[in-house]
Design a protein around this motif. Structure first.
Motif, PDB file in Angstrom:
ATOM      1  N   PHE A   1       0.831  -1.200   0.000  1.00  0.00           N
ATOM      2  CA  PHE A   1       0.000   0.000   0.000  1.00  0.00           C
ATOM      3  C   PHE A   1       0.866   1.250   0.000  1.00  0.00           C
ATOM      4  CE2 PHE A   1      -2.310   3.363   2.299  1.00  0.00           C
ATOM      5  CZ  PHE A   1      -3.376   3.523   1.439  1.00  0.00           C
ATOM      6  N   ARG A   2       1.905   1.276   0.811  1.00  0.00           N
ATOM      7  CA  ARG A   2       2.783   2.448   0.860  1.00  0.00           C
ATOM      8  C   ARG A   2       3.467   2.686  -0.482  1.00  0.00           C
ATOM      9  NH1 ARG A   2       5.103   5.712   4.715  1.00  0.00           N
ATOM     10  NH2 ARG A   2       4.254   4.497   6.475  1.00  0.00           N
ATOM     11  N   ILE A   3       3.897   1.635  -1.121  1.00  0.00           N
ATOM     12  CA  ILE A   3       4.553   1.782  -2.426  1.00  0.00           C
ATOM     13  C   ILE A   3       3.566   2.324  -3.459  1.00  0.00           C
ATOM     14  CG2 ILE A   3       5.585   0.493  -4.346  1.00  0.00           C
ATOM     15  CD1 ILE A   3       6.868  -1.310  -2.164  1.00  0.00           C
ATOM     16  N   ALA A   4       2.330   1.818  -3.440  1.00  0.00           N
ATOM     17  CA  ALA A   4       1.306   2.312  -4.365  1.00  0.00           C
ATOM     18  C   ALA A   4       1.056   3.796  -4.162  1.00  0.00           C
ATOM     19  CB  ALA A   4       0.010   1.529  -4.178  1.00  0.00           C
ATOM     20  N   VAL A   5       0.925   4.210  -2.917  1.00  0.00           N
ATOM     21  CA  VAL A   5       0.695   5.623  -2.602  1.00  0.00           C
ATOM     22  C   VAL A   5       1.864   6.468  -3.085  1.00  0.00           C
ATOM     23  CG1 VAL A   5       0.471   7.278  -0.705  1.00  0.00           C
ATOM     24  CG2 VAL A   5      -0.828   5.138  -0.657  1.00  0.00           C
ATOM     25  N   ARG A   6       3.071   6.008  -2.825  1.00  0.00           N
ATOM     26  CA  ARG A   6       4.264   6.760  -3.218  1.00  0.00           C
ATOM     27  C   ARG A   6       4.328   6.937  -4.733  1.00  0.00           C
ATOM     28  NH1 ARG A   6       9.144   4.088  -0.598  1.00  0.00           N
ATOM     29  NH2 ARG A   6       8.043   4.908   1.237  1.00  0.00           N
ATOM     30  N   ILE A   7       4.059   5.861  -5.462  1.00  0.00           N
ATOM     31  CA  ILE A   7       4.078   5.940  -6.928  1.00  0.00           C
ATOM     32  C   ILE A   7       3.053   6.958  -7.414  1.00  0.00           C
ATOM     33  CG2 ILE A   7       3.499   4.671  -9.048  1.00  0.00           C
ATOM     34  CD1 ILE A   7       4.644   2.159  -7.612  1.00  0.00           C
ATOM     35  N   GLY A   8       1.838   6.883  -6.878  1.00  0.00           N
ATOM     36  CA  GLY A   8       0.782   7.784  -7.329  1.00  0.00           C
ATOM     37  C   GLY A   8       1.093   9.235  -7.044  1.00  0.00           C
ATOM     38  N   LEU A   9       1.589   9.525  -5.862  1.00  0.00           N
ATOM     39  CA  LEU A   9       1.906  10.910  -5.509  1.00  0.00           C
ATOM     40  C   LEU A   9       3.068  11.445  -6.340  1.00  0.00           C
ATOM     41  CD1 LEU A   9       1.522  10.778  -1.621  1.00  0.00           C
ATOM     42  CD2 LEU A   9      -0.005  11.901  -3.250  1.00  0.00           C
ATOM     43  N   ILE A  10       4.069  10.623  -6.575  1.00  0.00           N
ATOM     44  CA  ILE A  10       5.208  11.059  -7.397  1.00  0.00           C
ATOM     45  C   ILE A  10       4.762  11.303  -8.830  1.00  0.00           C
ATOM     46  CG2 ILE A  10       7.363  10.232  -8.440  1.00  0.00           C
ATOM     47  CD1 ILE A  10       8.004   8.982  -5.681  1.00  0.00           C
ATOM     48  N   GLU A  11       3.915  10.431  -9.359  1.00  0.00           N
ATOM     49  CA  GLU A  11       3.394  10.630 -10.714  1.00  0.00           C
ATOM     50  C   GLU A  11       2.640  11.953 -10.804  1.00  0.00           C
ATOM     51  OE1 GLU A  11       0.803   8.253 -14.128  1.00  0.00           O
ATOM     52  OE2 GLU A  11       0.826   7.498 -12.064  1.00  0.00           O
ATOM     53  N   LEU A  12       1.840  12.256  -9.804  1.00  0.00           N
ATOM     54  CA  LEU A  12       1.096  13.507  -9.790  1.00  0.00           C
ATOM     55  C   LEU A  12       2.022  14.711  -9.661  1.00  0.00           C
ATOM     56  CD1 LEU A  12      -1.829  12.371  -7.498  1.00  0.00           C
ATOM     57  CD2 LEU A  12      -2.085  13.194  -9.853  1.00  0.00           C
ATOM     58  N   LEU A  13       2.975  14.627  -8.733  1.00  0.00           N
ATOM     59  CA  LEU A  13       3.895  15.742  -8.525  1.00  0.00           C
ATOM     60  C   LEU A  13       4.661  16.055  -9.797  1.00  0.00           C
ATOM     61  CD1 LEU A  13       5.036  17.710  -6.371  1.00  0.00           C
ATOM     62  CD2 LEU A  13       6.808  15.995  -5.904  1.00  0.00           C
ATOM     63  N   ARG A  14       5.085  15.037 -10.516  1.00  0.00           N
ATOM     64  CA  ARG A  14       5.867  15.242 -11.749  1.00  0.00           C
ATOM     65  C   ARG A  14       5.015  15.790 -12.889  1.00  0.00           C
ATOM     66  NH1 ARG A  14      10.463  12.661 -13.254  1.00  0.00           N
ATOM     67  NH2 ARG A  14       9.416  11.545 -14.950  1.00  0.00           N
ATOM     68  N   SER A  15       3.704  15.865 -12.699  1.00  0.00           N
ATOM     69  CA  SER A  15       2.856  16.532 -13.688  1.00  0.00           C
ATOM     70  C   SER A  15       2.575  17.982 -13.301  1.00  0.00           C
ATOM     71  CB  SER A  15       1.534  15.778 -13.857  1.00  0.00           C
ATOM     72  OG  SER A  15       0.692  15.928 -12.726  1.00  0.00           O
ATOM     73  N   GLY A  16       3.017  18.385 -12.091  1.00  0.00           N
ATOM     74  CA  GLY A  16       2.768  19.745 -11.625  1.00  0.00           C
ATOM     75  C   GLY A  16       1.624  19.848 -10.648  1.00  0.00           C
ATOM     76  N   CYS A  17       1.243  18.736 -10.024  1.00  0.00           N
ATOM     77  CA  CYS A  17       0.129  18.704  -9.079  1.00  0.00           C
ATOM     78  C   CYS A  17       0.652  18.874  -7.661  1.00  0.00           C
ATOM     79  CB  CYS A  17      -0.623  17.379  -9.211  1.00  0.00           C
ATOM     80  SG  CYS A  17      -2.023  17.211  -8.094  1.00  0.00           S
ATOM     81  N   ALA A  18       0.096  19.831  -6.929  1.00  0.00           N
ATOM     82  CA  ALA A  18       0.526  20.115  -5.563  1.00  0.00           C
ATOM     83  C   ALA A  18      -0.446  19.613  -4.514  1.00  0.00           C
ATOM     84  CB  ALA A  18       0.720  21.622  -5.371  1.00  0.00           C
ATOM     85  N   THR A  19      -1.728  19.494  -4.875  1.00  0.00           N
ATOM     86  CA  THR A  19      -2.782  19.158  -3.911  1.00  0.00           C
ATOM     87  C   THR A  19      -3.556  17.944  -4.405  1.00  0.00           C
ATOM     88  OG1 THR A  19      -2.995  21.487  -3.303  1.00  0.00           O
ATOM     89  CG2 THR A  19      -4.805  20.029  -2.688  1.00  0.00           C
ATOM     90  N   VAL A  20      -3.699  16.955  -3.532  1.00  0.00           N
ATOM     91  CA  VAL A  20      -4.361  15.705  -3.897  1.00  0.00           C
ATOM     92  C   VAL A  20      -5.465  15.394  -2.894  1.00  0.00           C
ATOM     93  CG1 VAL A  20      -4.064  13.242  -4.316  1.00  0.00           C
ATOM     94  CG2 VAL A  20      -2.202  14.825  -4.859  1.00  0.00           C
ATOM     95  N   ALA A  21      -6.661  15.182  -3.405  1.00  0.00           N
ATOM     96  CA  ALA A  21      -7.763  14.669  -2.590  1.00  0.00           C
ATOM     97  C   ALA A  21      -7.951  13.202  -2.964  1.00  0.00           C
ATOM     98  CB  ALA A  21      -9.041  15.454  -2.841  1.00  0.00           C
ATOM     99  N   ASP A  22      -7.611  12.321  -2.033  1.00  0.00           N
ATOM    100  CA  ASP A  22      -7.689  10.887  -2.310  1.00  0.00           C
ATOM    101  C   ASP A  22      -8.938  10.302  -1.669  1.00  0.00           C
ATOM    102  OD1 ASP A  22      -6.306   8.566  -3.511  1.00  0.00           O
ATOM    103  OD2 ASP A  22      -6.388   7.799  -1.462  1.00  0.00           O
ATOM    104  N   HIS A  23      -9.790   9.710  -2.497  1.00  0.00           N
ATOM    105  CA  HIS A  23     -10.988   9.031  -1.996  1.00  0.00           C
ATOM    106  C   HIS A  23     -10.565   7.611  -1.629  1.00  0.00           C
ATOM    107  CE1 HIS A  23     -15.560   8.122  -2.633  1.00  0.00           C
ATOM    108  NE2 HIS A  23     -15.178   8.038  -1.362  1.00  0.00           N
ATOM    109  N   HIS A  24     -10.142   7.473  -0.381  1.00  0.00           N
ATOM    110  CA  HIS A  24      -9.564   6.216   0.084  1.00  0.00           C
ATOM    111  C   HIS A  24     -10.624   5.389   0.787  1.00  0.00           C
ATOM    112  CE1 HIS A  24      -6.791   3.321   1.578  1.00  0.00           C
ATOM    113  NE2 HIS A  24      -6.947   3.666   2.841  1.00  0.00           N
TER     114      HIS A  24
END
Length: 481
Positions: free
Chosen positions: A107-130
């Motif tokens: 789970f931690r690896i999945a979260v890390r991948i997703g946040l890094i993918e978003l950050l590298r697109s220029g995304c600063a704020t994430v609302a995750d429907h967990h």
């Protein structure tokens, strides 16, 4: 990387602000950042003790605000059994089949991948429907989500999903598919609010009440009670709604109402509420959502990938709704980043209008949808719109006094060569534009397209190993079932 309190961004080719109308583009070439905020815009002279960032041949956008994601699905991209399925079959084939296969590490690896993918697109704020919650869980997914976002310097909104109902028999379900008790769900929301929630409009952490499905996850009475508790706690409200025609059928069968009417009857509309998808709406539902200033997280790529359709953003905005952009889960969106998403939003609004247009042959012309949405509209939806929905009004636009959440794109790839208007490149030309620098609350979180201390090869290896492990566990659980 040295962190300075003051920066001067110089020589930008274009600055798009996230505002509407003529204010959507600034005449400024320079931006001064001081104490985490934008302090000046214009043609500026360097001052002592500020770091210069040369933005020559670059364009500057507000950092993206992603209002709907499922980060655990970052390890479920292109999963074969669900790849060519529509929503209901896909849910069973992919996210629910793998749900119990996640442990703390995967789970931690999945979260890390997703946040890094978003950050590298220029995304600063994430609302995750967990929504990975079940009785006697062995790890705290909420804590992991906040921890991984904090490590990257990102703002994070936890939309605390969950369900108190199931369509199966509880005693025969695997542990990971068993529902929570409503009182346990609400107790955990209160715990999370007490531990993490920041109420201010420049917050780094927020909690949102977010039953997984508005029609199926709780009883009608519990749904109303969750709205009451959310408003007592002073938090926002979010869920899925009207992604497919099945929502209309289910609401009619279960409640003899439309989906939006059911939400309104149970206090789930208003400026503190936003829904993901809203693809299939009746005219009277659009009117009600607009009158109550309810918001939408538009997820164009996932809706297209699952064959659900295209939400009519132009009509929804004209009715009074607040529009934002969400990526949705990577299990139904194999490019889970905000540049891909905004590119799709721009194209699909035009395609939708074109499909609905009536052929008119006066003068041999066909009235198409080429003017349905502008690049400036899409930027506004993906920045200021998202910030408004999340109650983060101090970000989402490039204005003096606002939080310095912004991204500088360096368009030095051939796909951007030949552009007559460099400003539209990151959205119109698609791809992943390189990031010269990115700031969140005035802190430089990316420089020269790099995230500090990120070992991309190690992350790739962890992802491959995690996918293999999830596949093995899923097969084992299916044999037991």
């Amino acid at each position: 990387m040295i962190n300075h309190h003051s920066y001067l961004i110089k020589n930008a080719d274009a600055v798009l602000t996230g505002l509407s109308g003529d204010a959507a583009r600034s005449s400024a070439t320079d931006i001064r950042i001081h104490d985490g905020k934008i302090s000046e815009l214009g043609q500026l002279t360097a001052q002592a003790n500020e770091q210069i960032v040369d933005a020559k041949d670059c364009v500057i956008y507000p950092a993206w605000v992603n209002t709907h994601h499922h980060l655990f699905q970052s390890l479920l991209k292109g999963e074969p059994q669900g790849l060519n399925q529509s929503l209901t079959a896909w849910l069973a084939s992919t996210p629910y089949r793998f749900r119990g296969a996640f442990d703390e590490r995967t789970f931690r690896i999945a979260v890390r991948i997703g946040l890094i993918e978003l950050l590298r697109s220029g995304c600063a704020t994430v609302a995750d429907h967990h929504y990975l919650y079940w009785p006697q869980m062995l790890f705290d997914g909420s804590a992991i989500l906040f921890d991984e976002a904090e490590k990257l310097g990102m703002r994070f909104v936890l939309c605390r999903g969950g369900a108190t109902l199931t369509r199966g028999l509880e005693n025969e379900l695997p542990q990971a598919l068993r529902p929570e008790k409503f009182e346990d769900y609400m107790t955990d929301v209160e715990r999370l609010v007490s531990k993490y929630h920041q109420a201010d409009s420049a917050a780094f952490r927020k909690i949102v009440m977010a039953p997984t499905s508005s029609l199926h996850s709780t009883t009608a009475q519990q749904f109303r009670e969750s709205a009451k508790i959310a408003r007592q706690l002073g938090i926002g409200m979010h869920s899925h709604l009207s992604e497919t025609v099945d929502y209309l059928d289910a609401a009619k069968a279960k409640f003899n109402m439309t989906p939006v009417q059911f939400c309104a009857e149970h206090d789930w509309v208003g400026s503190d509420v936003w829904f993901a998808h809203l693809v299939k709406l009746l005219p009277e539902e659009i009117q009600l959502l607009g009158q109550t200033r309810t918001g939408i997280a538009h997820c164009p790529q996932s809706n297209a990938r699952l064959g659900s359709g295209i939400a009519d953003l132009v009509t929804l905005e004209q009715a009074g709704m607040t529009i934002s952009i969400g990526v949705d889960g990577a299990g139904s969106n194999e490019a889970a980043d905000m540049l891909s998403e905004t590119h799709a939003a721009w194209l699909l609004q035009r395609a939708r209008k074109g499909m609905l247009a009536t052929p008119q042959y006066e003068g041999g012309l066909f009235e198409g949808g080429g003017d349905a949405a502008t690049i400036e509209d899409v930027i506004r939806w993906g920045t200021a719109g998202g910030a408004k929905i999340l109650g983060l009004d101090q970000l989402g636009t490039i204005e003096v006094g606002q939080q310095a959440d912004l991204v500088i794109y360096k368009l030095d790839d051939p796909r951007y060569f030949g552009l007559h208007d460099l400003a539209i490149g990151p959205i119109a030309s698609a791809g992943r534009a390189k990031i010269k620098a990115m700031f969140i609350a005035g802190k430089m979180v990316m420089e020269n397209d790099q995230i500090p201390d990120l070992d991309m090869q190690e992350l790739a290896w962890q992802a491959k190993q995690s996918v293999k492990l999830l596949q093995q566990r899923s097969m084992q659980m299916s044999k037991i079932a």
